[in-house]
Design an enzyme around this catalytic site. Structure first.
Site, PDB file in Angstrom:
ATOM      1  N   MET A   1     -78.949   0.233  54.774  1.00 54.84           N
ATOM      2  CA  MET A   1     -78.238   1.447  55.078  1.00 54.84           C
ATOM      3  C   MET A   1     -76.935   1.117  55.795  1.00 54.84           C
ATOM      4  SD  MET A   1     -77.673   4.614  55.317  1.00 54.84           S
ATOM      5  CE  MET A   1     -79.044   5.207  54.407  1.00 54.84           C
ATOM      6  N   PRO A   2     -76.064   0.322  55.224  1.00 49.12           N
ATOM      7  CA  PRO A   2     -74.793   0.049  55.885  1.00 49.12           C
ATOM      8  C   PRO A   2     -73.879   1.283  55.888  1.00 49.12           C
ATOM      9  CG  PRO A   2     -75.316  -1.648  54.285  1.00 49.12           C
ATOM     10  CD  PRO A   2     -76.272  -0.517  54.056  1.00 49.12           C
ATOM     11  N   LEU A   3     -73.101   1.374  56.951  1.00 45.01           N
ATOM     12  CA  LEU A   3     -72.063   2.385  57.085  1.00 45.01           C
ATOM     13  C   LEU A   3     -70.768   1.623  57.312  1.00 45.01           C
ATOM     14  CD1 LEU A   3     -71.189   5.351  57.461  1.00 45.01           C
ATOM     15  CD2 LEU A   3     -71.771   5.092  59.893  1.00 45.01           C
TER      16      LEU A   3
END
Length: 125
Positions: A1-3
């Protein structure tokens, strides 16, 4: 879940910016095993008066410098992050043609309980 938050000098065409998105997504898929369609990225453009950099660490940068800040779960290893850094520099070099000297990446680790990806729920806690 990279931002991802990407900052660059204003004035690059849309195709250039989309190539940055595409290359970063591919690097994350390959180096971090990010799931398909896990694409949460923004680009912020800055005029010259609001974009500053130097030659710290012996690296001569240009106005094509791109700052990339990636927030990820705190489960990634140092080796995964190193692989990500290498892959990002290589892919951005291919498309849209950014010199490796102009790729500045920072990875921030965040505990899973610090994420809510919709509906006000703590999906990962």
């Amino acid at each position: 879940m990279p931002l991802l938050h990407i900052s660059l000098r204003a004035g690059k065409p849309e195709a250039y910016r989309q190539a940055i998105f595409d290359s970063l997504y591919r690097a994350m898929r390959e180096a971090l095993n990010v799931p398909e369609d896990d694409q949460f990225m923004t680009i912020t453009e800055h005029d010259a008066a609001n974009f500053r950099y130097g030659a710290a660490f012996g690296i001569v940068r240009s106005d094509d410098l791109v700052f990339i800040q990636i927030t990820v779960f705190d489960t990634r290893t140092a080796e995964q992050k190193k692989a990500l850094f290498r892959r990002i520099a290589a892919l951005l070099g291919e498309r849209p043609g950014i010199r490796p000297e102009d790729v500045f990446v920072n990875v921030l680790d965040a505990a899973k309980e610090n994420w809510s990806v919709g509906h006000g729920l703590a999906q990962f806690a």
